[in-house]
Every structure is written in structure tokens, then in C-alpha cells.
Design an enzyme around this catalytic site. Structure first.
Site, PDB file in Angstrom:
ATOM      1  CB  CYS A 133       9.694  10.828 -28.413  1.00 52.21           C
ATOM      2  SG  CYS A 133      10.968  11.604 -29.401  1.00 52.21           S
ATOM      3  CB  CYS A 159      25.163   9.674 -22.609  1.00 52.87           C
ATOM      4  SG  CYS A 159      24.447   8.044 -22.806  1.00 52.87           S
TER       5      CYS A 159
END
Ligand code: FES
Length: 135
Positions: free
Chosen positions: A34, A103
Site C-alpha cells: 500500500c 522520507c
């Protein structure tokens, strides 16, 4: 969003991309089903990271953080690799825009997971070796 030259360079020409088939340690972070994820594989020789390769699904900033992480620890001792932080990764890229800071977590976390996997496997090997003499 303004990226540093280093981020752009690593995002466009990522280093150490790949998957070590018979890796000594594998670390996976994220959820392939996902969203963003990284698989980091390492080969260890004489207590050093002799090879490191990764595969990633994520944005350009995440690709750049994996690339620079691999560069930072390639050839380094496991102890040095243990100390690598998200901040080190961001610094090595001359910074990341605020919305992209998260990130950088993927790369360092995947590396640490691979190091942990390596140590767990070694523990198992040692255990098996001893069991031969326990009969
Ligand atoms: Fe999801 Fe960067 S990895 S926004």
C-alpha cells in the site's frame, strides 16, 4: 520545492541499486502492498559492509536517501553503520525540504533492519553449530 544538487544527482543517478540474492542481512521497511517501501540487502565480510544494494518504491527524495545511505556505509565497519542516523543522511544530501524529511527515515531504518537481520542470523548459525556437539 527546492532540492539540493546532491539530492537531484542521487535521485537521477541512484548508486547501489539492486538486490543481493544471497545477502547476509535483509531489511525491509514500509508496506509493499500500500505504499512506499525499501528492501535493503547487505553482504558482510570481516566485520565490514562489503556490499549493499536496495530496491525502493518511493519519491525522488527517498531514492536519494537510499543512494547516499549506501554510499555512506559501503566499506564501513558494522559499528560505524550502526551509528548512522536520519540526520546524517539528510546532511550528506545537503538537506531536504521540510515536507520530505520523513522520507529519510526509510533508508536508515532499512539499513538498521538489515544489520539486525545479519546479527540474528549469526546467532542462529552459532546456535546450530553448538547443537552438533550437544548430542
Ligand atoms: Fe513517500 Fe517520499 S517516500 S513522500
Amino acid at each position: 520545492m527546492q532540492y539540493s544538487e546532491k539530492v537531484l544527482d542521487h535521485a537521477r543517478n541512484p548508486r547501489h541499486v539492486g538486490f543481493i540474492e544471497d545477502a547476509d542481512g535483509v531489511g525491509m521497511v514500509g508496506d509493499p502492498s500500500c505504499g512506499d517501501f525499501v528492501v535493503m540487502t547487505i553482504r558482510v565480510q570481516d566485520g565490514r559492509i562489503a556490499d549493499i544494494q536496495y530496491q525502493i518504491r518511493g519519491c525522488g527524495a527517498a531514492i536519494a536517501t537510499c543512494s547516499v545511505t549506501a554510499e555512506l556505509v559501503y566499506g564501513q565497519s558494522l559499528e560505524t553503520a550502526d551509528l548512522l542516523t536520519d540526520e546524517d543522511v539528510v546532511q550528506a544530501l545537503d538537506g531536504l525540504p521540510e515536507p520530505k524529511l520523513h522520507c529519510s527515515n526509510l533508508a536508515a531504518s532499512a539499513l538498521h533492519a538489515a544489520l539486525e537481520d545479519y546479527r540474528q542470523r549469526r546467532k542462529a548459525d552459532l546456535h546450530d553449530w553448538r547443537s552438533l556437539y550437544a548430542r
